[in-house]
Design a protein around this motif. Sequence first.
Motif, mmCIF file in Angstrom:
data_model
loop_
_atom_site.group_PDB
_atom_site.id
_atom_site.type_symbol
_atom_site.label_atom_id
_atom_site.label_comp_id
_atom_site.label_asym_id
_atom_site.label_seq_id
_atom_site.Cartn_x
_atom_site.Cartn_y
_atom_site.Cartn_z
ATOM 1 N N ALA A 88 0.794 0.328 3.983
ATOM 2 C CA ALA A 88 1.034 -0.597 4.992
ATOM 3 C C ALA A 88 0.189 -1.971 4.944
ATOM 4 O O ALA A 88 0.741 -2.945 5.082
ATOM 5 C CB ALA A 88 0.412 0.363 5.873
ATOM 6 N N PRO A 89 -0.914 -1.904 4.349
ATOM 7 C CA PRO A 89 -1.313 -3.385 4.428
ATOM 8 C C PRO A 89 -0.451 -4.095 3.150
ATOM 9 O O PRO A 89 -0.319 -5.541 3.692
ATOM 10 C CB PRO A 89 -3.062 -2.909 3.873
ATOM 11 C CG PRO A 89 -3.069 -1.626 3.352
ATOM 12 C CD PRO A 89 -2.046 -0.690 3.894
ATOM 13 N N LEU A 90 -0.069 -3.716 2.114
ATOM 14 C CA LEU A 90 1.137 -4.620 1.541
ATOM 15 C C LEU A 90 1.998 -4.966 1.474
ATOM 16 O O LEU A 90 2.406 -6.235 2.394
ATOM 17 C CB LEU A 90 1.690 -3.818 0.161
ATOM 18 C CG LEU A 90 -0.067 -3.362 -0.819
ATOM 19 C CD1 LEU A 90 1.301 -2.534 -1.884
ATOM 20 C CD2 LEU A 90 -0.485 -5.267 -1.487
ATOM 21 N N ALA A 91 2.886 -4.279 3.105
ATOM 22 C CA ALA A 91 4.232 -4.394 3.663
ATOM 23 C C ALA A 91 3.693 -5.763 4.769
ATOM 24 O O ALA A 91 4.375 -6.739 4.949
ATOM 25 C CB ALA A 91 4.564 -3.705 4.276
ATOM 26 N N GLN A 92 2.377 -5.446 5.304
ATOM 27 C CA GLN A 92 2.055 -6.332 6.249
ATOM 28 C C GLN A 92 2.275 -8.358 5.222
ATOM 29 O O GLN A 92 2.216 -9.013 6.290
ATOM 30 C CB GLN A 92 0.903 -5.842 7.017
ATOM 31 C CG GLN A 92 0.400 -5.578 8.130
ATOM 32 C CD GLN A 92 -0.802 -4.793 8.604
ATOM 33 O OE1 GLN A 92 -1.564 -5.456 7.722
ATOM 34 N NE2 GLN A 92 -0.412 -4.176 9.880
ATOM 35 N N LYS A 93 2.012 -7.875 3.977
ATOM 36 C CA LYS A 93 1.841 -9.389 3.671
ATOM 37 C C LYS A 93 2.906 -9.808 3.371
ATOM 38 O O LYS A 93 3.443 -10.571 2.389
ATOM 39 C CB LYS A 93 0.659 -9.128 1.828
ATOM 40 C CG LYS A 93 -0.568 -8.989 2.715
ATOM 41 C CD LYS A 93 -1.868 -9.329 1.098
ATOM 42 C CE LYS A 93 -2.660 -8.502 2.073
ATOM 43 N NZ LYS A 93 -4.004 -9.973 2.289
ATOM 44 N N GLY A 94 3.983 -8.739 3.045
ATOM 45 C CA GLY A 94 5.829 -9.230 2.958
ATOM 46 C C GLY A 94 5.966 -8.334 1.449
ATOM 47 O O GLY A 94 6.708 -8.661 1.378
ATOM 48 N N ILE A 95 5.342 -8.007 1.549
ATOM 49 C CA ILE A 95 5.471 -6.821 0.346
ATOM 50 C C ILE A 95 5.819 -5.520 0.143
ATOM 51 O O ILE A 95 4.611 -4.868 0.680
ATOM 52 C CB ILE A 95 4.337 -6.623 -0.837
ATOM 53 C CG1 ILE A 95 4.041 -8.020 -0.882
ATOM 54 C CG2 ILE A 95 4.596 -5.694 -2.327
ATOM 55 C CD1 ILE A 95 2.746 -8.573 -2.345
ATOM 56 N N VAL A 96 7.201 -5.123 -0.173
ATOM 57 C CA VAL A 96 7.123 -3.496 0.115
ATOM 58 C C VAL A 96 7.377 -2.839 -1.821
ATOM 59 O O VAL A 96 7.882 -2.983 -2.694
ATOM 60 C CB VAL A 96 9.082 -3.763 0.043
ATOM 61 C CG1 VAL A 96 9.722 -2.421 0.178
ATOM 62 C CG2 VAL A 96 8.916 -4.463 1.252
ATOM 63 N N ALA A 97 6.444 -2.692 -1.688
ATOM 64 C CA ALA A 97 5.832 -1.171 -2.710
ATOM 65 C C ALA A 97 6.768 -0.221 -2.547
ATOM 66 O O ALA A 97 6.689 0.683 -1.509
ATOM 67 C CB ALA A 97 4.548 -1.403 -3.382
#
Length: 379
Positions: free
Chosen positions: A326-335
């Motif tokens: 979720a925090p990665l997604a907030q930075k625009g990263i879809v892991a």
Amino acid sequence: MSSQQEFKQRDRLPARPAIAHAPTQVLFANAHPSMSHVSADFIPVFGECIRMTREVLFSKDAQPFLIAGSGTLGWDQVSANLVEPGENVLVLHSGYFGDSFAECRPVKAPIGAAVTQEEIEKALKAKKYKVLTFTHVDTSTGVLSDAKAIGETVKRVSPDTLVVLDGVCAVASEEIRMDDWGIDVVLTASQKGLGTPPGLSILVASQKAIKVTDARCTRLTTIADPASPRPRWLPVMNAYEKGSPAYFATPPVNLIYAFHASLSTITRGSVSLEERFAAHRKASARMKEAVTAMGLKQLPLDPAFAANGMTAVYYPEGFGAANTLAPLAQKGIVAAGGLHKDIKDTYFRIGHMGITVVDPSRGDMDHVIDSLKAVFGKQ
Ligand SMILES: *Cc1c(COP(=O)(O)O)cnc(C)c1O
């Protein structure tokens, strides 16, 4: 906002293993007016896609089949066209995608490893196998199999066995030399290393594999016709390559335009195929060094078994999908989360393939590494 700007905005999302994202020019090509599949505009586009697909796999005469469907359709084509009931298939299992042929005889590697050449040799000597299948990059574990060594082992121990490579994640991010390595079938799809929207099944068969299809008596599906000895898709592909249309079922015209745009960059762009694979190796080494420096452990047990288009890592202590993805997604990263059923909740996956690595001016790799550091509190 103009549609071009909208495309650009979305285009900034870094890749994840399930769908590597498509460059802007590919998305524009996908928005081409839907032409008739027999139109003069479309015919050469399809023909060139067939030729360029062959080039990506360094083959002189293997036959590509570009058909509407997902990567999984390739498995149906292999089982329907190359294997008769009662014939044996040897499946090398390096993770989730080895299950595609689970009803056949699997040789399993431990999680994080690939099956060794000694094990392959032993299995091939114990029994006659019509087909051997393996996953080049198992997207569930990030394990890379040694395609060249597998081809050599089969040629030496059981030369009649057809070698089938699942390249859904690997094609265009890992080097694959079909002719030199003795690979008979490569099956893949548009949406991963090939950087095109999903929906295109891409199967490439050596002339040796095509002959096996010809000799079959039970013709069940797509390459051949069930009711007569007449092949179905082969004449269609041949006609388009020669510059005239033919019909068996309507091709996904827009996806073929998109695929053409992507293949043009891959085979005719400013970066050669060799440079492209080198860029993937370099970006992969960088990502793997960065996660190691953060104290994270990778799934592949040996760096020699690690894919170059993705990295699979165990979560550090105190982390899981919720406080990582979720925090990665907030930075625009879809892991992507874990996929291997035995250890699914313990690890996650980062894709680094296609434009993410070939175009460093995008800054995707820096952004992903900086974001991982921030999420795990390592800076
Ligand atoms: C994604 C993937 C598949 C399945 O492809 P679909 O297009 O989802 O059907 C098969 N094998 C591997 C190695 C994959 O990464």
